[in-house]
Scaffold this motif. Sequence first.
Motif, PDB file in Angstrom:
ATOM      1  N   THR A   1       0.813  -1.231   0.000  1.00  0.00           N
ATOM      2  CA  THR A   1       0.000   0.000   0.000  1.00  0.00           C
ATOM      3  C   THR A   1       0.845   1.279   0.000  1.00  0.00           C
ATOM      4  OG1 THR A   1      -1.092  -1.238   1.758  1.00  0.00           O
ATOM      5  CG2 THR A   1      -2.224   0.736   0.933  1.00  0.00           C
ATOM      6  N   HIS A   2       1.844   1.344   0.869  1.00  0.00           N
ATOM      7  CA  HIS A   2       2.544   2.622   1.036  1.00  0.00           C
ATOM      8  C   HIS A   2       3.835   2.700   0.220  1.00  0.00           C
ATOM      9  CE1 HIS A   2      -0.267   3.889   4.000  1.00  0.00           C
ATOM     10  NE2 HIS A   2      -0.082   2.793   4.708  1.00  0.00           N
ATOM     11  N   ILE A   3       3.982   1.801  -0.713  1.00  0.00           N
ATOM     12  CA  ILE A   3       5.209   1.749  -1.510  1.00  0.00           C
ATOM     13  C   ILE A   3       5.394   3.043  -2.325  1.00  0.00           C
ATOM     14  CG2 ILE A   3       4.229   0.783  -3.621  1.00  0.00           C
ATOM     15  CD1 ILE A   3       6.580  -1.156  -3.711  1.00  0.00           C
ATOM     16  N   LEU A   4       6.633   3.444  -2.486  1.00  0.00           N
ATOM     17  CA  LEU A   4       6.941   4.597  -3.336  1.00  0.00           C
ATOM     18  C   LEU A   4       7.693   4.107  -4.568  1.00  0.00           C
ATOM     19  CD1 LEU A   4       8.073   7.051  -0.528  1.00  0.00           C
ATOM     20  CD2 LEU A   4       5.946   7.174  -1.847  1.00  0.00           C
ATOM     21  N   MET A   5       7.468   4.774  -5.699  1.00  0.00           N
ATOM     22  CA  MET A   5       8.066   4.353  -6.962  1.00  0.00           C
ATOM     23  C   MET A   5       8.742   5.528  -7.650  1.00  0.00           C
ATOM     24  SD  MET A   5       4.596   2.413  -7.810  1.00  0.00           S
ATOM     25  CE  MET A   5       3.889   3.507  -6.578  1.00  0.00           C
ATOM     26  N   ALA A   6       9.881   5.253  -8.268  1.00  0.00           N
ATOM     27  CA  ALA A   6      10.574   6.312  -9.007  1.00  0.00           C
ATOM     28  C   ALA A   6      10.980   5.796 -10.380  1.00  0.00           C
ATOM     29  CB  ALA A   6      11.809   6.769  -8.239  1.00  0.00           C
ATOM     30  N   LEU A   7      10.906   6.689 -11.359  1.00  0.00           N
ATOM     31  CA  LEU A   7      11.366   6.382 -12.717  1.00  0.00           C
ATOM     32  C   LEU A   7      12.448   7.411 -13.049  1.00  0.00           C
ATOM     33  CD1 LEU A   7      11.235   5.121 -15.551  1.00  0.00           C
ATOM     34  CD2 LEU A   7       9.250   6.608 -16.018  1.00  0.00           C
ATOM     35  N   ASN A   8      13.634   6.918 -13.339  1.00  0.00           N
ATOM     36  CA  ASN A   8      14.783   7.808 -13.569  1.00  0.00           C
ATOM     37  C   ASN A   8      14.901   8.855 -12.465  1.00  0.00           C
ATOM     38  OD1 ASN A   8      15.425   6.369 -15.882  1.00  0.00           O
ATOM     39  ND2 ASN A   8      14.049   7.635 -17.138  1.00  0.00           N
ATOM     40  N   MET A   9      14.737   8.372 -11.226  1.00  0.00           N
ATOM     41  CA  MET A   9      14.963   9.187 -10.023  1.00  0.00           C
ATOM     42  C   MET A   9      13.941  10.291  -9.801  1.00  0.00           C
ATOM     43  SD  MET A   9      19.117   9.322  -9.861  1.00  0.00           S
ATOM     44  CE  MET A   9      20.066   7.784  -9.958  1.00  0.00           C
ATOM     45  N   GLN A  10      12.767  10.139 -10.410  1.00  0.00           N
ATOM     46  CA  GLN A  10      11.662  11.062 -10.122  1.00  0.00           C
ATOM     47  C   GLN A  10      10.475  10.221  -9.666  1.00  0.00           C
ATOM     48  OE1 GLN A  10      11.845  14.380 -10.256  1.00  0.00           O
ATOM     49  NE2 GLN A  10      13.756  14.637 -11.416  1.00  0.00           N
ATOM     50  N   TYR A  11       9.760  10.709  -8.651  1.00  0.00           N
ATOM     51  CA  TYR A  11       8.581   9.979  -8.186  1.00  0.00           C
ATOM     52  C   TYR A  11       7.554   9.828  -9.297  1.00  0.00           C
ATOM     53  CZ  TYR A  11      10.024  10.213  -3.292  1.00  0.00           C
ATOM     54  OH  TYR A  11      10.698  10.056  -2.105  1.00  0.00           O
ATOM     55  N   VAL A  12       6.964   8.625  -9.407  1.00  0.00           N
ATOM     56  CA  VAL A  12       5.903   8.390 -10.395  1.00  0.00           C
ATOM     57  C   VAL A  12       4.803   7.517  -9.774  1.00  0.00           C
ATOM     58  CG1 VAL A  12       7.316   8.572 -12.490  1.00  0.00           C
ATOM     59  CG2 VAL A  12       7.133   6.364 -11.295  1.00  0.00           C
ATOM     60  N   GLU A  13       3.703   7.411 -10.493  1.00  0.00           N
ATOM     61  CA  GLU A  13       2.586   6.536 -10.114  1.00  0.00           C
ATOM     62  C   GLU A  13       2.751   5.196 -10.840  1.00  0.00           C
ATOM     63  OE1 GLU A  13       0.266   7.343  -7.839  1.00  0.00           O
ATOM     64  OE2 GLU A  13       1.442   9.172  -7.519  1.00  0.00           O
ATOM     65  N   PRO A  14       2.001   4.157 -10.378  1.00  0.00           N
ATOM     66  CA  PRO A  14       2.193   2.804 -10.946  1.00  0.00           C
ATOM     67  C   PRO A  14       1.891   2.714 -12.441  1.00  0.00           C
ATOM     68  CG  PRO A  14       0.813   2.721  -8.952  1.00  0.00           C
ATOM     69  CD  PRO A  14       1.048   4.166  -9.257  1.00  0.00           C
ATOM     70  N   ASN A  15       1.128   3.656 -12.977  1.00  0.00           N
ATOM     71  CA  ASN A  15       0.792   3.591 -14.404  1.00  0.00           C
ATOM     72  C   ASN A  15       1.818   4.282 -15.310  1.00  0.00           C
ATOM     73  OD1 ASN A  15       0.244   6.162 -13.625  1.00  0.00           O
ATOM     74  ND2 ASN A  15      -1.851   6.233 -14.428  1.00  0.00           N
ATOM     75  N   ALA A  16       2.898   4.828 -14.713  1.00  0.00           N
ATOM     76  CA  ALA A  16       3.953   5.435 -15.536  1.00  0.00           C
ATOM     77  C   ALA A  16       4.616   4.341 -16.374  1.00  0.00           C
ATOM     78  CB  ALA A  16       4.980   6.124 -14.648  1.00  0.00           C
ATOM     79  N   ILE A  17       5.190   4.734 -17.498  1.00  0.00           N
ATOM     80  CA  ILE A  17       5.733   3.755 -18.442  1.00  0.00           C
ATOM     81  C   ILE A  17       7.255   3.866 -18.545  1.00  0.00           C
ATOM     82  CG2 ILE A  17       5.815   3.149 -20.903  1.00  0.00           C
ATOM     83  CD1 ILE A  17       2.745   3.800 -20.882  1.00  0.00           C
ATOM     84  N   ALA A  18       7.920   2.730 -18.384  1.00  0.00           N
ATOM     85  CA  ALA A  18       9.380   2.685 -18.483  1.00  0.00           C
ATOM     86  C   ALA A  18       9.778   1.945 -19.756  1.00  0.00           C
ATOM     87  CB  ALA A  18       9.969   1.976 -17.273  1.00  0.00           C
ATOM     88  N   LYS A  19      10.922   2.374 -20.321  1.00  0.00           N
ATOM     89  CA  LYS A  19      11.418   1.708 -21.525  1.00  0.00           C
ATOM     90  C   LYS A  19      12.896   1.361 -21.334  1.00  0.00           C
ATOM     91  CE  LYS A  19      12.555   6.075 -23.676  1.00  0.00           C
ATOM     92  NZ  LYS A  19      12.802   6.622 -22.329  1.00  0.00           N
ATOM     93  N   ALA A  20      13.437   0.657 -22.294  1.00  0.00           N
ATOM     94  CA  ALA A  20      14.839   0.224 -22.218  1.00  0.00           C
ATOM     95  C   ALA A  20      15.749   1.403 -21.876  1.00  0.00           C
ATOM     96  CB  ALA A  20      15.256  -0.393 -23.555  1.00  0.00           C
ATOM     97  N   GLY A  21      16.701   1.178 -20.968  1.00  0.00           N
ATOM     98  CA  GLY A  21      17.628   2.235 -20.557  1.00  0.00           C
ATOM     99  C   GLY A  21      17.169   2.977 -19.318  1.00  0.00           C
ATOM    100  N   ASP A  22      15.903   2.822 -18.951  1.00  0.00           N
ATOM    101  CA  ASP A  22      15.387   3.539 -17.773  1.00  0.00           C
ATOM    102  C   ASP A  22      15.808   2.853 -16.479  1.00  0.00           C
ATOM    103  OD1 ASP A  22      14.180   5.479 -19.261  1.00  0.00           O
ATOM    104  OD2 ASP A  22      12.161   4.610 -19.180  1.00  0.00           O
ATOM    105  N   GLU A  23      15.772   3.643 -15.404  1.00  0.00           N
ATOM    106  CA  GLU A  23      16.005   3.089 -14.070  1.00  0.00           C
ATOM    107  C   GLU A  23      14.722   3.246 -13.257  1.00  0.00           C
ATOM    108  OE1 GLU A  23      19.794   3.718 -12.007  1.00  0.00           O
ATOM    109  OE2 GLU A  23      18.663   4.492 -10.287  1.00  0.00           O
ATOM    110  N   VAL A  24      14.263   2.134 -12.695  1.00  0.00           N
ATOM    111  CA  VAL A  24      13.024   2.127 -11.909  1.00  0.00           C
ATOM    112  C   VAL A  24      13.382   1.730 -10.491  1.00  0.00           C
ATOM    113  CG1 VAL A  24      10.799   0.963 -11.605  1.00  0.00           C
ATOM    114  CG2 VAL A  24      11.560   1.632 -13.895  1.00  0.00           C
ATOM    115  N   ALA A  25      12.727   2.368  -9.496  1.00  0.00           N
ATOM    116  CA  ALA A  25      13.019   2.008  -8.105  1.00  0.00           C
ATOM    117  C   ALA A  25      11.737   1.867  -7.298  1.00  0.00           C
ATOM    118  CB  ALA A  25      13.920   3.058  -7.463  1.00  0.00           C
ATOM    119  N   PHE A  26      11.773   0.914  -6.361  1.00  0.00           N
ATOM    120  CA  PHE A  26      10.665   0.701  -5.424  1.00  0.00           C
ATOM    121  C   PHE A  26      11.209   0.824  -4.018  1.00  0.00           C
ATOM    122  CE2 PHE A  26       9.707  -1.673  -9.266  1.00  0.00           C
ATOM    123  CZ  PHE A  26       8.412  -1.281  -9.542  1.00  0.00           C
TER     124      PHE A  26
END
Lengths: 145, 145, 77, 77
Positions: free
Chosen positions: D45-70
């Motif tokens: 529930t309280h998990i935080l997500m980042a795409l290329n070091m910026q906060y995002v929501e679960p529906n954000a889209i990542a592609k090859a070369g990206d960095e995703v963090a939970f």
Amino acid sequence: MKIEVCPQPFNPWSVLQDYEAQRAQAGKCGATACFIGTMRDYNAGDSVQQMWLEHYAGMTELYLQQLAREAEQRWELLDSLILHRVGEIHCDQTIVLVAAWAGHRSPALDACRYLIEELKHRAPFWKRETLNTGQQRWVAQNTPK
Amino acid sequence: MKIEVCPQPFNPWSVLQDYEAQRAQAGKCGATACFIGTMRDYNAGDSVQQMWLEHYAGMTELYLQQLAREAEQRWELLDSLILHRVGEIHCDQTIVLVAAWAGHRSPALDACRYLIEELKHRAPFWKRETLNTGQQRWVAQNTPK
Amino acid sequence: MNITVKLFASLREQVGKGEVKLKADKPMTIAQIWAQVSEEMPLPTHILMALNMQYVEPNAIAKAGDEVAFFPPVTGG
Amino acid sequence: MNITVKLFASLREQVGKGEVKLKADKPMTIAQIWAQVSEEMPLPTHILMALNMQYVEPNAIAKAGDEVAFFPPVTGG
């Protein structure tokens, strides 16, 4: 602006003294507000022996820079500073130091509070405590205040 | 608690560093908030060359002690400090330093703000400015913020 | 015994006195002391008053041995 | 090209991985990446997500070369 993630202990007062000494003083600063977070020997009712601070290298620095820039713009600050420890931390050691310089007191005080509140709620750091019993635990959430 | 009216210039950071060094660290302090007021080279639209700070010797010290004691009780502070310059003050010199030590950040930040606001509105100090034109004037009132 | 009266900052310059000893045969209000020290100047609107180093209102009463002070709005910090 | 996925603190210990390279033949949502990395654990529930070091929501889209963090709620300061 100075943003730093510090693996080694630092003395917040000498950091501030050194930082001001190397800056050009220009007669424009009327107010400086700063906040220091220090490791206590207790948390959530338990005795704490030491702490481990983990961070997301890269994102943490980026986020702190964004935060300081945002505060500088919003309150028209003259300068700002954020230092945060990572790694092994002992009792009475500084965890975080934030400071804001402004022409007048209200922006300095408001910005200082904003920096520490936002940092606590958004900057990717995590604390793992070692209790006096030897038990280790991740701190689940910061206190709301 | 440390309360002082200072006829000589002081560096706020080394005051804080020295004060903390001679205090017993006991693992109870999680938060320190401080505010520093500095002399600017301008005020109310005019260029200011220097300043003279007059005070009511005796009442000033008494009032600052009451103020610090009140803040310590209200926010359950671990410690507090107020230093204020009097006499001739030049640009970029510290006019006032207040600090509050507490277990958590909210009381430290609230008390720090309270100390500086109350001091500005009630402590018997008066500023006389010497403008760059040579004209001298008493500051009529502090800015509300 | 006397009442010691002190004036500060711009008020001292206006009245032209920094410290005065008033003969105090009987207790006086702070307002009466002001009238005597200032030679009947009306009490300035934003003036602050202290009796033995505590803020008081103009109707407070001072007696021999007390210290009374008058001063303009404070501007420290 | 890969998507780099990072996990931190208690979440790293829960999932048992600190860093994973995911093959990224096509763009994926952050939620899809979580499902793959965690082997279908429900998103905490309280998990935080980042795409290329910026906060995002679960529906954000990542592609090859990206960095995703939970990561779990942050507890710095």
